[in-house]
Design an enzyme around this catalytic site. Structure first.
Site, PDB file in Angstrom:
ATOM      1  N   GLY A 177       0.830  -1.204   0.000  1.00 36.30           N
ATOM      2  CA  GLY A 177       0.000   0.000   0.000  1.00 36.30           C
ATOM      3  C   GLY A 177       0.861   1.249   0.000  1.00 36.30           C
ATOM      4  N   PHE A 178       0.286   2.371   0.424  1.00 40.35           N
ATOM      5  CA  PHE A 178       1.026   3.636   0.418  1.00 40.35           C
ATOM      6  C   PHE A 178       2.289   3.560   1.274  1.00 40.35           C
ATOM      7  CE2 PHE A 178      -3.263   5.330  -0.695  1.00 40.35           C
ATOM      8  CZ  PHE A 178      -2.913   5.956  -1.878  1.00 40.35           C
ATOM      9  N   GLY A 179       2.180   2.930   2.461  1.00 37.82           N
ATOM     10  CA  GLY A 179       3.325   2.865   3.369  1.00 37.82           C
ATOM     11  C   GLY A 179       4.422   1.945   2.872  1.00 37.82           C
ATOM     12  N   VAL A 225       0.893 -13.276   4.117  1.00 38.78           N
ATOM     13  CA  VAL A 225       1.689 -13.500   5.327  1.00 38.78           C
ATOM     14  C   VAL A 225       0.767 -14.033   6.418  1.00 38.78           C
ATOM     15  CG1 VAL A 225       2.973 -12.369   7.176  1.00 38.78           C
ATOM     16  CG2 VAL A 225       3.475 -11.826   4.788  1.00 38.78           C
ATOM     17  N   GLU A 261     -18.728  10.241  -0.239  1.00 35.35           N
ATOM     18  CA  GLU A 261     -18.345  10.247  -1.657  1.00 35.35           C
ATOM     19  C   GLU A 261     -19.160   9.240  -2.453  1.00 35.35           C
ATOM     20  OE1 GLU A 261     -14.086   9.787  -1.226  1.00 35.35           O
ATOM     21  OE2 GLU A 261     -13.808  11.956  -1.385  1.00 35.35           O
ATOM     22  N   ASP A 271      -1.609   2.457   8.769  1.00 37.43           N
ATOM     23  CA  ASP A 271      -2.862   2.301   9.514  1.00 37.43           C
ATOM     24  C   ASP A 271      -2.792   1.253  10.607  1.00 37.43           C
ATOM     25  OD1 ASP A 271      -3.798   4.120   7.743  1.00 37.43           O
ATOM     26  OD2 ASP A 271      -5.259   2.807   6.766  1.00 37.43           O
ATOM     27  N   ALA A 293      -3.484   8.082   4.203  1.00 42.85           N
ATOM     28  CA  ALA A 293      -2.409   7.694   3.287  1.00 42.85           C
ATOM     29  C   ALA A 293      -1.121   8.450   3.586  1.00 42.85           C
ATOM     30  CB  ALA A 293      -2.849   7.937   1.852  1.00 42.85           C
ATOM     31  N   GLN A 294      -1.272   9.753   3.884  1.00 45.36           N
ATOM     32  CA  GLN A 294      -0.069  10.569   4.012  1.00 45.36           C
ATOM     33  C   GLN A 294       0.783  10.182   5.213  1.00 45.36           C
ATOM     34  OE1 GLN A 294       0.686  12.447   1.444  1.00 45.36           O
ATOM     35  NE2 GLN A 294       2.661  12.545   2.472  1.00 45.36           N
TER      36      GLN A 294
END
Lengths: 447, 447
Positions: free
Chosen positions: B14-16, B80, B176, B305, B320-321
């Site tokens: 993911g983002f991380g 995993v 949204e 997260d 995400a940031q």
């Protein structure tokens, strides 16, 4: 003369059914198109979905959006389970109800074909076929997973078997898939792996027939076979498949180990003949009159791959163009009939020719006396297939995708999308959940 | 100093995880990225896949293709199942084998969250959540099928219930989705049906909280709620959901009948804490030190997260940031460590702001002191989300799709793609199959 509100039920939203529906767009009839899915698929490009070039949405459109301007046409998503010729209705299962009768004054069956396992349906679990978008996504997953599995395997001796792909059936689908796969491993995947060399993948094209593309002229079959060999495809002809299991394929007495077998051989018609309880040919296709009516039932028409009609002593081929021409013919005939006009002269198929693509920048093409193979034929193939698409948005999208893939070698849809085993939410307790409204990105580009 | 061949195992693409892998792209380490899927998903746009605007391939890229240029990085698709802190290895299931040990010198766990049912996992079968591409496709199918089922239903009295959509959770995802659905029925679907009026669809947004977008400033929450009501969304706040079943939802003591309930509420972290057997917060996230290490295990990092870290007395949000900044930090830290350099100062999250889109041409945005809502905020939202995408091909594709959808109201991926019940090949007999190589289209454009 039939009353203006005559109900025309069209079963199947493929090339044939859609052509019939369009031909009835201005008719004083009430048209109902029934399809098992919500979309019309451009089947000739399914192999590009299976090989990650195009996404499912690039070769299909919602049937109701294609027909949105025809106010006399209703589109229903449902599975037809049978026909009652006496009561004049078809029975439909939808998401909500079963066996719902839908009455008709005219019935057009355009229910097409599925792939057939020559009576060996046990092959299917190991060798999926390619007829629907769901099939194409399954095959795409199978192909991509083979490379993922091999990359995860540190024991190099197992890579060869894990990277052996077997295509059973050397018709256009098998040839196009084999070539697309050969290009895929040499370009797109080339530098994406560390433990395996994708270019070492073994791609085997099997057929019991003595040549590839049997419906083409001998020269073109030969050219296609040469091209496949240049691309590194192992072409094995005259080898009947005896067995397909989880270990691979047995053909011509020899076992070829493979975890990725794909079925690109014969097709079998829909059960339309069974629904009607009428005469079929040996393949199970409904024998129709020269006006595409079912004998004894002037209100029932059968068209496309699931119909059987001889022309000049030969059965018409199961190709899109036959279905489309038949759909237009039946639409026109019903238009005339409800207007009280005399009938049409018998249906006659006009053969425009035949083509198949063999990898990047190469196709074989025959039309009447014309025979071509190579780059020029490929441009013709590309142009015609883009024109064939059902909507402008698809034409633009496919054209841009092809340009991009042609020049970068990258493909647009290399995705394995499947439900994972994992159960969500198990980790948490009612009192201890992270607030939902903190899951958005923030104001900063990635790099 | 660790020897150059130090193995860094990163779990999660993911983002991380991706940010950490990129930060180690030039490190003298051997990096292994393990993800359950083969792709990185741009989660903030999942709601657009669920509402047929974008296709799955437009918001995701194969992880190995994003990292193709990093020769020191191997990507493995696998699940995993656990970590052995003493032996220093993670255990992986792939398509082929189970519980394969993968050793590490450094371990980065970036395994994210799933949606959580507040301990009511029985809700899931009736109310799917939205965290993966497979989830988004399921929800898209559910939404599109609701309209198909209603259109197939001739009994008008049933249409209202069949066209009631309930979104549980008024965070960004719920808001949204609700707005995108409201636009969908008023534009794209408007003229596609005959028996139902799509604009009559009932869209209900439920939350136990007193306002929508709880993480935003009160003014912006209010503006978003007004906007939703203008779009015809029924916003019901302060209503806790008591029950979800096949008949619909019970909230605030009232039953709302619906066949299309979607879960947009809380999330729960991955089982990383269980794998490690270390201290977690109440939500189940792993408590990490200020340098994102697991206490007592300087070789194990947890980010994104699934990590729990306070800053200025408040836990960092699951956005995400945060994950991206933490990924870069850990990558940098490992770079320094293998180079024998001193460590870094503690991780500090720099909050760039927060935004959510509420339908066509309207977004809310806050960044520091800046608060905006309306068209300008929407342009900022669109620009930033396009920049966020992982590859240029996606940026181009999404940009063109948005232009097209903005001006035509049409959406790109209105597909229901599912396996159908029907069994292929049953109709035919071994001897009677249509030759495979007659299934191609011919030389003529459709019209």
């Amino acid at each position: 003369m039939t009353e203006p509100s005559a109900r025309v039920v069209i079963v199947g939203g493929g090339f044939g059914g859609l052509a019939a529906a369009k031909a009835l767009g201005k008719a004083p009839t009430q048209n109902i198109v029934i399809d098992r899915t919500n979309h019309h698929v451009f089947q000739p490009l399914l192999y590009q979905v299976a090989t990650s070039v195009l996404g499912p949405a690039q070769i299909s459109s919602p049937i109701r959006s294609i027909l949105r301007k025809q106010k006399n046409t209703t589109v229903i998503m449902g599975e037809v389970t049978g026909v009652d010729k006496e009561q004049r209705c078809v029975f439909v299962n939808d998401a909500d109800r079963e066996h719902v009768p839908v009455p008709y004054d005219y019935l057009i069956l355009a229910t097409g074909v599925r792939h057939s396992y020559f009576g060996h349906n046990e092959f299917e679990q190991f060798a999926p076929g390619l007829k629907s978008l769901a099939d194409a996504v399954d095959i795409r997953n199978k192909i991509l997973k083979a490379f993922e599995t091999a990359e995860a395997e540190e024991d190099v001796s197992r890579h060869r078997d894990l990277l052996t792909f077997i295509l059973v059936g050397a018709g256009p689908t098998g040839v196009e898939l084999a070539a697309a796969l050969a290009i895929f491993v040499r370009t797109t995947l080339r530098s994406d792996f560390r433990r395996i060399d994708p270019t070492s993948a073994r791609i085997v094209l099997l057929d019991a027939a003595p040549k590839v593309l049997g419906s083409f002229a001998p020269d073109l079959s030969g050219a296609a076979e040469d091209r496949l060999q240049k691309l590194g495809v192992e072409v094995r002809l005259g080898h009947a498949v005896e067995k397909i299991d989880e270990e691979g394929v047995i053909a011509g007495g020899e076992r070829i180990p493979s975890k990725a077998v794909i079925w690109t051989a014969g097709v079998a018609p829909s059960p339309a003949g069974k629904w009607l309880g009428v005469e079929t040919d040996r393949a199970g296709r409904v024998r129709v009159q020269k006006d595409l009516r079912v004998p004894g039932h002037p209100e029932i028409f059968v068209i496309g791959d699931t119909a059987s009609l001889d022309q000049d002593g030969k059965p018409l081929p199961g190709v899109a163009q036959v279905a489309m021409q038949q759909g237009r013919y039946v639409g026109k005939l019903i238009n005339r009939h409800v207007a009280g006009k005399t009938s049409l002269k018998p249906f006659r198929y006009f053969d425009k020719g035949n083509m198949a693509v063999v990898g990047k920048g190469y196709a074989v093409l025959q039309s009447g006396k014309v025979q071509m193979h190579g780059l020029l034929a490929w441009f013709a193939w590309a142009a015609i297939h883009i024109l064939y698409l059902s909507q402008n948005s698809l034409r633009i999208s496919v054209f841009l995708q092809w340009l991009w893939t042609f020049f970068t070698g990258q493909r647009g849809s290399r995705l394995i999308v499947e439900k994972t085993a994992e159960e969500p939410g198990k980790a948490n307790t009612p009192s201890a959940t992270i607030p939902p409204n903190q899951t958005k990105p923030e104001l900063q580009p990635t790099h």
